[in-house]
Design a protein around this motif. Structure first.
Motif, PDB file in Angstrom:
ATOM      1  N   THR A  64      45.009  40.530  48.201  1.00 36.02           N
ATOM      2  CA  THR A  64      44.162  39.975  49.051  1.00 36.02           C
ATOM      3  C   THR A  64      43.133  39.248  48.208  1.00 36.02           C
ATOM      4  OG1 THR A  64      42.623  41.871  49.302  1.00 36.02           O
ATOM      5  CG2 THR A  64      44.174  41.648  50.828  1.00 36.02           C
ATOM      6  N   VAL A  65      42.858  37.908  48.727  1.00 33.94           N
ATOM      7  CA  VAL A  65      41.626  37.394  48.182  1.00 33.94           C
ATOM      8  C   VAL A  65      40.814  36.553  49.120  1.00 33.94           C
ATOM      9  CG1 VAL A  65      43.397  35.174  47.936  1.00 33.94           C
ATOM     10  CG2 VAL A  65      41.202  35.480  46.424  1.00 33.94           C
TER      11      VAL A  65
ATOM     12  N   LEU B 237      41.880  38.591  42.980  1.00 27.25           N
ATOM     13  CA  LEU B 237      42.860  39.231  43.318  1.00 27.25           C
ATOM     14  C   LEU B 237      42.923  40.683  43.574  1.00 27.25           C
ATOM     15  CD1 LEU B 237      45.724  37.263  41.899  1.00 27.25           C
ATOM     16  CD2 LEU B 237      44.984  36.937  44.333  1.00 27.25           C
ATOM     17  N   LEU B 238      42.870  41.165  44.934  1.00 21.87           N
ATOM     18  CA  LEU B 238      42.870  42.946  44.915  1.00 21.87           C
ATOM     19  C   LEU B 238      44.355  43.119  45.395  1.00 21.87           C
ATOM     20  CD1 LEU B 238      39.415  43.163  46.993  1.00 21.87           C
ATOM     21  CD2 LEU B 238      39.884  42.876  44.490  1.00 21.87           C
ATOM     22  N   TRP B 239      44.913  43.897  44.535  1.00 25.43           N
ATOM     23  CA  TRP B 239      46.151  44.061  44.561  1.00 25.43           C
ATOM     24  C   TRP B 239      46.352  45.502  45.595  1.00 25.43           C
ATOM     25  CZ3 TRP B 239      50.027  40.975  43.244  1.00 25.43           C
ATOM     26  CH2 TRP B 239      49.889  39.937  42.713  1.00 25.43           C
ATOM     27  N   GLN B 240      47.275  45.284  46.682  1.00 34.25           N
ATOM     28  CA  GLN B 240      47.359  46.303  47.551  1.00 34.25           C
ATOM     29  C   GLN B 240      48.675  47.423  47.332  1.00 34.25           C
ATOM     30  OE1 GLN B 240      44.961  46.564  50.137  1.00 34.25           O
ATOM     31  NE2 GLN B 240      44.374  44.694  48.721  1.00 34.25           N
ATOM     32  N   THR B 241      49.440  46.636  46.501  1.00 30.29           N
ATOM     33  CA  THR B 241      50.633  47.061  45.577  1.00 30.29           C
ATOM     34  C   THR B 241      50.867  46.885  44.421  1.00 30.29           C
ATOM     35  OG1 THR B 241      52.022  45.405  46.101  1.00 30.29           O
ATOM     36  CG2 THR B 241      51.783  47.035  48.080  1.00 30.29           C
ATOM     37  N   ASP B 242      51.856  47.314  43.619  1.00 36.64           N
ATOM     38  CA  ASP B 242      51.985  46.783  42.414  1.00 36.64           C
ATOM     39  C   ASP B 242      52.746  45.359  42.658  1.00 36.64           C
ATOM     40  OD1 ASP B 242      51.650  49.230  41.433  1.00 36.64           O
ATOM     41  OD2 ASP B 242      53.842  49.663  40.843  1.00 36.64           O
TER      42      ASP B 242
ATOM     43  N   VAL C 251      51.472  37.561  50.207  1.00 41.33           N
ATOM     44  CA  VAL C 251      52.631  38.190  50.034  1.00 41.33           C
ATOM     45  C   VAL C 251      53.848  37.504  49.250  1.00 41.33           C
ATOM     46  CG1 VAL C 251      52.507  39.567  52.190  1.00 41.33           C
ATOM     47  CG2 VAL C 251      53.756  37.383  52.205  1.00 41.33           C
ATOM     48  N   ALA C 252      54.763  38.346  48.629  1.00 37.48           N
ATOM     49  CA  ALA C 252      55.469  37.692  47.791  1.00 37.48           C
ATOM     50  C   ALA C 252      56.235  36.458  48.326  1.00 37.48           C
ATOM     51  CB  ALA C 252      56.716  38.678  47.377  1.00 37.48           C
ATOM     52  N   GLY C 253      56.230  35.385  47.519  1.00 35.96           N
ATOM     53  CA  GLY C 253      56.826  34.062  47.784  1.00 35.96           C
ATOM     54  C   GLY C 253      55.554  33.121  48.463  1.00 35.96           C
ATOM     55  N   ASP C 254      54.306  33.672  48.628  1.00 36.38           N
ATOM     56  CA  ASP C 254      53.289  32.843  49.008  1.00 36.38           C
ATOM     57  C   ASP C 254      52.696  32.045  47.668  1.00 36.38           C
ATOM     58  OD1 ASP C 254      53.153  33.609  51.517  1.00 36.38           O
ATOM     59  OD2 ASP C 254      51.330  34.929  51.255  1.00 36.38           O
ATOM     60  N   GLY C 255      51.975  31.035  47.835  1.00 38.67           N
ATOM     61  CA  GLY C 255      51.353  30.202  46.812  1.00 38.67           C
ATOM     62  C   GLY C 255      49.933  30.008  47.289  1.00 38.67           C
ATOM     63  N   LEU C 256      49.176  30.009  46.070  1.00 39.80           N
ATOM     64  CA  LEU C 256      47.710  29.703  46.504  1.00 39.80           C
ATOM     65  C   LEU C 256      47.318  28.408  45.799  1.00 39.80           C
ATOM     66  CD1 LEU C 256      44.639  30.941  47.807  1.00 39.80           C
ATOM     67  CD2 LEU C 256      44.590  32.159  45.638  1.00 39.80           C
ATOM     68  N   GLN C 257      46.675  27.534  46.385  1.00 41.79           N
ATOM     69  CA  GLN C 257      46.386  26.239  45.701  1.00 41.79           C
ATOM     70  C   GLN C 257      44.932  26.036  45.698  1.00 41.79           C
ATOM     71  OE1 GLN C 257      48.646  22.743  46.975  1.00 41.79           O
ATOM     72  NE2 GLN C 257      46.870  21.556  47.214  1.00 41.79           N
ATOM     73  N   VAL C 258      44.276  25.743  44.425  1.00 47.62           N
ATOM     74  CA  VAL C 258      42.916  25.910  44.494  1.00 47.62           C
ATOM     75  C   VAL C 258      42.465  24.378  43.744  1.00 47.62           C
ATOM     76  CG1 VAL C 258      40.870  26.784  43.396  1.00 47.62           C
ATOM     77  CG2 VAL C 258      43.064  28.496  44.314  1.00 47.62           C
TER      78      VAL C 258
ATOM     79  N   ASP D  81      44.764  47.314  41.197  1.00 49.73           N
ATOM     80  CA  ASP D  81      44.099  46.448  40.249  1.00 49.73           C
ATOM     81  C   ASP D  81      43.179  45.290  41.022  1.00 49.73           C
ATOM     82  OD1 ASP D  81      45.017  48.070  38.194  1.00 49.73           O
ATOM     83  OD2 ASP D  81      46.511  46.806  37.497  1.00 49.73           O
ATOM     84  N   THR D  82      42.396  44.818  40.004  1.00 54.16           N
ATOM     85  CA  THR D  82      41.848  43.578  40.183  1.00 54.16           C
ATOM     86  C   THR D  82      41.978  42.481  39.140  1.00 54.16           C
ATOM     87  OG1 THR D  82      39.745  44.611  41.243  1.00 54.16           O
ATOM     88  CG2 THR D  82      39.313  42.581  40.643  1.00 54.16           C
ATOM     89  N   THR D  83      42.450  41.420  39.614  1.00 54.68           N
ATOM     90  CA  THR D  83      42.861  40.414  38.894  1.00 54.68           C
ATOM     91  C   THR D  83      41.956  39.025  38.929  1.00 54.68           C
ATOM     92  OG1 THR D  83      45.320  40.917  38.831  1.00 54.68           O
ATOM     93  CG2 THR D  83      44.566  38.787  37.957  1.00 54.68           C
ATOM     94  N   ALA D  84      41.090  38.859  38.093  1.00 47.11           N
ATOM     95  CA  ALA D  84      40.375  37.667  37.990  1.00 47.11           C
ATOM     96  C   ALA D  84      41.081  36.290  38.122  1.00 47.11           C
ATOM     97  CB  ALA D  84      39.407  37.684  37.206  1.00 47.11           C
ATOM     98  N   LEU D  85      40.653  35.355  38.711  1.00 42.42           N
ATOM     99  CA  LEU D  85      41.187  33.658  38.659  1.00 42.42           C
ATOM    100  C   LEU D  85      40.049  32.926  37.869  1.00 42.42           C
ATOM    101  CD1 LEU D  85      42.424  33.163  42.266  1.00 42.42           C
ATOM    102  CD2 LEU D  85      43.942  33.790  40.029  1.00 42.42           C
ATOM    103  N   PRO D  86      40.590  32.131  36.968  1.00 38.49           N
ATOM    104  CA  PRO D  86      39.738  31.510  35.973  1.00 38.49           C
ATOM    105  C   PRO D  86      38.865  30.722  36.892  1.00 38.49           C
ATOM    106  CG  PRO D  86      41.945  30.933  35.689  1.00 38.49           C
ATOM    107  CD  PRO D  86      41.982  31.941  36.387  1.00 38.49           C
ATOM    108  N   VAL D  87      37.696  30.034  36.604  1.00 34.78           N
ATOM    109  CA  VAL D  87      36.765  29.128  37.015  1.00 34.78           C
ATOM    110  C   VAL D  87      37.758  27.836  36.798  1.00 34.78           C
ATOM    111  CG1 VAL D  87      34.714  27.787  37.238  1.00 34.78           C
ATOM    112  CG2 VAL D  87      34.722  30.366  37.034  1.00 34.78           C
ATOM    113  N   ALA D  88      37.892  27.086  38.005  1.00 33.84           N
ATOM    114  CA  ALA D  88      38.728  25.957  37.827  1.00 33.84           C
ATOM    115  C   ALA D  88      38.168  24.839  36.604  1.00 33.84           C
ATOM    116  CB  ALA D  88      38.912  25.186  38.893  1.00 33.84           C
ATOM    117  N   GLY D  89      36.727  24.728  36.698  1.00 31.49           N
ATOM    118  CA  GLY D  89      36.170  23.770  35.757  1.00 31.49           C
ATOM    119  C   GLY D  89      36.637  22.200  35.747  1.00 31.49           C
TER     120      GLY D  89
END
Length: 238
Positions: free
Chosen positions: A196-197, A218-223, A203-210, A174-182
Motif C-alpha cells: 500500500t502507498v 510503500l508498506l508491504w503486506q506480503t513479500d 498488486v503484482a503488475g500494477d504501475g505507480l506513476q509519479v 517492510d517499509t520501502t521509501a520512494l525518493p523525492v522526485a526533485g
C-alpha cells in the motif's frame, strides 16, 4: 500527478505461443493516455510457451532490458552474441544505429516468464552494445539496489539516458521509501507481492506513476519485488 496503472487495465496480446501484458501502448494495444512516461516506453510482461519466442527482428535507438522471472531465453544477435538468459539474470541491449536479434524460449518443456522494458536513449545512433549481469541476491536487496544507470560506473549496466533503474525485494512488514522526485519522474512497477502507498493498494503488475508530487512509503503486506525507474523530466516517450 500520481497515477496508478492497474494490472487488469493493461493491454493484452494472446497468440498460440505468447500471452503478453502491456503497461503502455504496444502492438495492437493503443491508448493515447498510455504512450509511455519520460524515457520509459515499454513494460511488457511476457509468457512464452516452450520452444517458441521472438524470431529475428530489428531495433534501433532503444535501450532494451530483459529480466527473466522464470525459465530461460536463448538470445542471438547480429553482433555475434549467442547466450542464454536464466531466471535471476538481466540483459541490456542498446540498439544504437541498428541491431537484429532473436529471443527464444530455451526450454522444450518449461514456460518462460519475462519482463521486456524499453527506454528511449538521450542521443540517437552509435554502435549497438550488449550487456548481461546476474541480479543481486534477494537478501541484499531489502531496500533499493541500483541495477542500471546513465552515469558511467554507477551501476552494473550502463544506459544511454538520464535514468536509474533499481530493484527492491522486501519482506512482509517492510517499509520501502520512494525518493523525492526533485524535478525528475518516477515510475514503480510491482513485479511480485502486495503493498500500500498513501492508502492505495498495489498488486503484482500494477504501475505507480509519479510526477512532481511527494509520495509516502510503500508498506508491504506480503513479500514482494519491485522495479523503480528514476528519470530525467525532459525526455518524452514517443
Amino acid at each position: 500527478m500520481v497515477l496508478i496503472h492497474e494490472n487488469m487495465s493493461r493491454g493484452r496480446t494472446q497468440s498460440g505461443w505468447l500471452d503478453a501484458w502491456h503497461t503502455f501502448s504496444f502492438g495492437g494495444f493503443r491508448d493515447p493516455t498510455r504512450i509511455g512516461y519520460a524515457a520509459l516506453r515499454v513494460i511488457n510482461e511476457d509468457h512464452v510457451v516452450p520452444g517458441a519466442g521472438f524470431s529475428e527482428h530489428g531495433h534501433s535507438d532503444m535501450d532494451i532490458l530483459t529480466m527473466v522471472l522464470s525459465g530461460r531465453l536463448r538470445h542471438t544477435d547480429t553482433l555475434g552474441n549467442e547466450t542464454e538468459i536464466a531466471a535471476g539474470e538481466l540483459q541490456l541491449m542498446s540498439a544504437g544505429s541498428g541491431i537484429r536479434h532473436a529471443e527464444m524460449n530455451a526450454s522444450d518443456s518449461e514456460q518462460a516468464h519475462v519482463l521486456q522494458i524499453w527506454l528511449i536513449p538521450d542521443t540517437t545512433g552509435g554502435a549497438p552494445t550488449y550487456q548481461q549481469v546476474d541480479l543481486p541476491a534477494a537478501e541484499t536487496t531489502r531496500t533499493w539496489f541500483l541495477l542500471a544507470s546513465g552515469k558511467e560506473g554507477e551501476a552494473p549496466l550502463k544506459l544511454l539516458s538520464d535514468t536509474r533503474v533499481s530493484i527492491a525485494t522486501p519482506l512482509a512488514g517492510d517499509t520501502t521509501a520512494l525518493p523525492v522526485a526533485g524535478g525528475r519522474r518516477l515510475f514503480l512497477h510491482l513485479v511480485e507481492g502486495i503493498a500500500t502507498v498513501d492508502g492505495e493498494r498495489l498488486v503484482a503488475g500494477d504501475g505507480l506513476q509519479v510526477g512532481e508530487e511527494e509520495i509516502g512509503d510503500l508498506l508491504w503486506q506480503t513479500d514482494g519485488r519491485a522495479l523503480l525507474f528514476d528519470m530525467g523530466a525532459r525526455r518524452t516517450a514517443a
